[in-house]
Design a protein around this motif. Structure first.
Motif, PDB file in Angstrom:
ATOM      1  N   GLU A 199     -81.845  68.247  90.861  1.00 51.51           N
ATOM      2  CA  GLU A 199     -81.382  69.621  90.626  1.00 51.51           C
ATOM      3  C   GLU A 199     -80.999  69.816  89.148  1.00 51.51           C
ATOM      4  OE1 GLU A 199     -78.496  71.059  93.463  1.00 51.51           O
ATOM      5  OE2 GLU A 199     -79.146  69.544  94.888  1.00 51.51           O
ATOM      6  N   LEU A 200     -81.891  69.432  88.279  1.00 49.51           N
ATOM      7  CA  LEU A 200     -81.649  69.486  86.836  1.00 49.51           C
ATOM      8  C   LEU A 200     -81.322  70.909  86.382  1.00 49.51           C
ATOM      9  CD1 LEU A 200     -81.770  67.999  84.060  1.00 49.51           C
ATOM     10  CD2 LEU A 200     -84.151  68.711  83.953  1.00 49.51           C
ATOM     11  N   SER A 201     -80.283  71.022  85.569  1.00 45.61           N
ATOM     12  CA  SER A 201     -79.923  72.283  84.934  1.00 45.61           C
ATOM     13  C   SER A 201     -80.264  72.164  83.451  1.00 45.61           C
ATOM     14  CB  SER A 201     -78.430  72.574  85.127  1.00 45.61           C
ATOM     15  OG  SER A 201     -78.022  73.620  84.274  1.00 45.61           O
ATOM     16  N   TRP A 202     -81.338  72.827  83.026  1.00 45.30           N
ATOM     17  CA  TRP A 202     -81.757  72.738  81.638  1.00 45.30           C
ATOM     18  C   TRP A 202     -80.705  73.267  80.668  1.00 45.30           C
ATOM     19  CZ3 TRP A 202     -85.234  69.690  79.645  1.00 45.30           C
ATOM     20  CH2 TRP A 202     -86.269  69.205  80.454  1.00 45.30           C
ATOM     21  N   PRO A 203     -80.033  74.388  80.991  1.00 47.34           N
ATOM     22  CA  PRO A 203     -78.990  74.839  80.051  1.00 47.34           C
ATOM     23  C   PRO A 203     -77.880  73.793  79.866  1.00 47.34           C
ATOM     24  CG  PRO A 203     -79.584  76.630  81.519  1.00 47.34           C
ATOM     25  CD  PRO A 203     -80.270  75.399  82.037  1.00 47.34           C
ATOM     26  N   ALA A 204     -77.448  73.152  80.947  1.00 52.83           N
ATOM     27  CA  ALA A 204     -76.409  72.123  80.833  1.00 52.83           C
ATOM     28  C   ALA A 204     -76.927  70.920  80.055  1.00 52.83           C
ATOM     29  CB  ALA A 204     -75.935  71.695  82.214  1.00 52.83           C
ATOM     30  N   LEU A 205     -78.185  70.542  80.288  1.00 52.13           N
ATOM     31  CA  LEU A 205     -78.778  69.423  79.549  1.00 52.13           C
ATOM     32  C   LEU A 205     -78.798  69.741  78.057  1.00 52.13           C
ATOM     33  CD1 LEU A 205     -81.688  67.182  80.398  1.00 52.13           C
ATOM     34  CD2 LEU A 205     -81.845  68.467  78.290  1.00 52.13           C
ATOM     35  N   LEU A 206     -79.171  70.956  77.711  1.00 48.82           N
ATOM     36  CA  LEU A 206     -79.225  71.335  76.293  1.00 48.82           C
ATOM     37  C   LEU A 206     -77.839  71.371  75.662  1.00 48.82           C
ATOM     38  CD1 LEU A 206     -82.029  74.031  76.360  1.00 48.82           C
ATOM     39  CD2 LEU A 206     -82.161  71.703  75.476  1.00 48.82           C
ATOM     40  N   VAL A 207     -76.831  71.805  76.436  1.00 52.71           N
ATOM     41  CA  VAL A 207     -75.462  71.794  75.913  1.00 52.71           C
ATOM     42  C   VAL A 207     -75.026  70.360  75.617  1.00 52.71           C
ATOM     43  CG1 VAL A 207     -73.051  72.198  76.536  1.00 52.71           C
ATOM     44  CG2 VAL A 207     -74.747  73.987  76.914  1.00 52.71           C
ATOM     45  N   GLY A 208     -75.270  69.443  76.552  1.00 53.59           N
ATOM     46  CA  GLY A 208     -74.930  68.037  76.328  1.00 53.59           C
ATOM     47  C   GLY A 208     -75.679  67.456  75.147  1.00 53.59           C
ATOM     48  N   LEU A 209     -76.952  67.815  75.013  1.00 53.72           N
ATOM     49  CA  LEU A 209     -77.787  67.326  73.917  1.00 53.72           C
ATOM     50  C   LEU A 209     -77.251  67.818  72.568  1.00 53.72           C
ATOM     51  CD1 LEU A 209     -81.250  66.432  73.839  1.00 53.72           C
ATOM     52  CD2 LEU A 209     -80.998  68.512  72.540  1.00 53.72           C
ATOM     53  N   VAL A 210     -76.955  69.105  72.469  1.00 53.73           N
ATOM     54  CA  VAL A 210     -76.475  69.676  71.207  1.00 53.73           C
ATOM     55  C   VAL A 210     -75.098  69.115  70.846  1.00 53.73           C
ATOM     56  CG1 VAL A 210     -75.700  71.814  70.105  1.00 53.73           C
ATOM     57  CG2 VAL A 210     -77.873  71.756  71.329  1.00 53.73           C
ATOM     58  N   LEU A 211     -74.211  69.010  71.824  1.00 49.79           N
ATOM     59  CA  LEU A 211     -72.877  68.465  71.530  1.00 49.79           C
ATOM     60  C   LEU A 211     -72.971  67.032  71.022  1.00 49.79           C
ATOM     61  CD1 LEU A 211     -70.741  69.890  74.472  1.00 49.79           C
ATOM     62  CD2 LEU A 211     -70.675  70.561  72.065  1.00 49.79           C
ATOM     63  N   ALA A 212     -73.835  66.233  71.627  1.00 48.83           N
ATOM     64  CA  ALA A 212     -73.988  64.842  71.184  1.00 48.83           C
ATOM     65  C   ALA A 212     -74.597  64.786  69.781  1.00 48.83           C
ATOM     66  CB  ALA A 212     -74.844  64.062  72.176  1.00 48.83           C
ATOM     67  N   MET A 213     -75.513  65.697  69.468  1.00 48.89           N
ATOM     68  CA  MET A 213     -76.101  65.703  68.124  1.00 48.89           C
ATOM     69  C   MET A 213     -75.075  66.086  67.064  1.00 48.89           C
ATOM     70  SD  MET A 213     -80.016  67.053  68.282  1.00 48.89           S
ATOM     71  CE  MET A 213     -79.655  68.654  68.932  1.00 48.89           C
ATOM     72  N   LYS A 214     -74.135  66.939  67.401  1.00 49.97           N
ATOM     73  CA  LYS A 214     -73.126  67.375  66.440  1.00 49.97           C
ATOM     74  C   LYS A 214     -72.123  66.266  66.112  1.00 49.97           C
ATOM     75  CE  LYS A 214     -74.816  71.351  65.880  1.00 49.97           C
ATOM     76  NZ  LYS A 214     -75.520  71.617  64.646  1.00 49.97           N
ATOM     77  N   VAL A 215     -72.126  65.203  66.891  1.00 48.64           N
ATOM     78  CA  VAL A 215     -71.204  64.092  66.634  1.00 48.64           C
ATOM     79  C   VAL A 215     -71.496  63.439  65.287  1.00 48.64           C
ATOM     80  CG1 VAL A 215     -70.533  61.776  67.457  1.00 48.64           C
ATOM     81  CG2 VAL A 215     -70.703  63.683  69.052  1.00 48.64           C
ATOM     82  N   TYR A 216     -72.729  63.520  64.804  1.00 46.77           N
ATOM     83  CA  TYR A 216     -73.046  62.938  63.497  1.00 46.77           C
ATOM     84  C   TYR A 216     -72.105  63.490  62.432  1.00 46.77           C
ATOM     85  CZ  TYR A 216     -77.446  60.991  65.230  1.00 46.77           C
ATOM     86  OH  TYR A 216     -78.378  60.264  65.910  1.00 46.77           O
ATOM     87  N   TRP A 217     -71.856  64.785  62.445  1.00 46.51           N
ATOM     88  CA  TRP A 217     -70.984  65.412  61.448  1.00 46.51           C
ATOM     89  C   TRP A 217     -69.525  65.080  61.710  1.00 46.51           C
ATOM     90  CZ3 TRP A 217     -73.371  66.911  57.349  1.00 46.51           C
ATOM     91  CH2 TRP A 217     -74.711  67.288  57.447  1.00 46.51           C
ATOM     92  N   VAL A 218     -69.128  65.097  62.957  1.00 46.32           N
ATOM     93  CA  VAL A 218     -67.728  64.807  63.304  1.00 46.32           C
ATOM     94  C   VAL A 218     -67.399  63.352  62.965  1.00 46.32           C
ATOM     95  CG1 VAL A 218     -66.066  64.725  65.201  1.00 46.32           C
ATOM     96  CG2 VAL A 218     -67.710  66.593  65.069  1.00 46.32           C
ATOM     97  N   ALA A 219     -68.345  62.456  63.207  1.00 38.58           N
ATOM     98  CA  ALA A 219     -68.112  61.039  62.912  1.00 38.58           C
ATOM     99  C   ALA A 219     -67.887  60.812  61.422  1.00 38.58           C
ATOM    100  CB  ALA A 219     -69.292  60.199  63.402  1.00 38.58           C
ATOM    101  N   LEU A 220     -68.545  61.582  60.586  1.00 42.03           N
ATOM    102  CA  LEU A 220     -68.311  61.448  59.145  1.00 42.03           C
ATOM    103  C   LEU A 220     -66.900  61.878  58.776  1.00 42.03           C
ATOM    104  CD1 LEU A 220     -71.664  62.754  57.646  1.00 42.03           C
ATOM    105  CD2 LEU A 220     -70.820  60.411  57.643  1.00 42.03           C
ATOM    106  N   ALA A 221     -66.412  62.917  59.434  1.00 38.75           N
ATOM    107  CA  ALA A 221     -65.073  63.420  59.122  1.00 38.75           C
ATOM    108  C   ALA A 221     -63.970  62.491  59.622  1.00 38.75           C
ATOM    109  CB  ALA A 221     -64.889  64.810  59.723  1.00 38.75           C
ATOM    110  N   TYR A 222     -64.201  61.842  60.771  1.00 41.52           N
ATOM    111  CA  TYR A 222     -63.158  61.013  61.378  1.00 41.52           C
ATOM    112  C   TYR A 222     -63.457  59.523  61.335  1.00 41.52           C
ATOM    113  CZ  TYR A 222     -61.261  65.366  63.039  1.00 41.52           C
ATOM    114  OH  TYR A 222     -60.722  66.626  63.098  1.00 41.52           O
TER     115      TYR A 222
END
Length: 161
Positions: free
Chosen positions: A128-151
């Protein structure tokens, strides 16, 4: 009547001084003050954010499948990033500048191919894959690159003599 612009005069004051090579001691001090961010720090951050996104998606919607979808989206970023990090931290990748550049490009292509393969496999792996939820998880994980630099863990403060 024709308007003409005055010619620009060169401004030597704005120029930067030539780059001065660092001595071995200066380079060591600079590395101590500004250590590189570990790729494993980033991968760990992606996994934590992915888990948080999955739990939040499940809690907000009340549907377990939405949580699994968001978690899988984050894994589609974190697993290839872990493979990339492993490839870059190997001994061969650091032999010289040429092998480092080639290794970076090679492992980046592997990372992209693995991400695409995981996204293509998502409908078969997540019930029962939810593509919108998958994309939210994908985008949030990709944004960690920037957060990891800050912290990221910082280097030691320079000692005062």
């Amino acid at each position: 009547m024709k308007k003409s612009a005055a010619p620009l005069e060169p401004s030597w004051e704005d120029e930067q001084p030539p780059v001065k090579p660092l001595s071995a001691e200066e380079a060591r001090k600079l590395r101590e003050q500004h250590p590189p961010v570990s790729p494993w720090w980033v991968v760990g951050g992606q996994l934590v954010v992915g888990l948080a996104a999955a739990l939040a998606a499940w809690a907000i919607t009340g549907k377990q499948a939405v949580g699994w979808s968001a978690g899988y989206g984050a894994l589609a970023v974190a697993v290839p990033a872990a493979v990339f990090a492993r490839g870059l931290t190997g001994r061969i990748a650091s032999l010289n500048a040429g092998t480092a550049a080639f290794g970076f490009m090679l492992w980046e292509m592997v990372k992209i191919a693995l991400t695409v393969a995981m996204l293509m496999a998502a409908p078969r792996l997540v019930r029962e894959l939810s593509w919108p939820a998958l994309l939210v998880g994908l985008v949030l994980a990709m944004k960690v690159y920037w957060v990891a630099l800050a912290y990221a863990p910082r280097g030691r403060a320079p000692k005062s003599n």
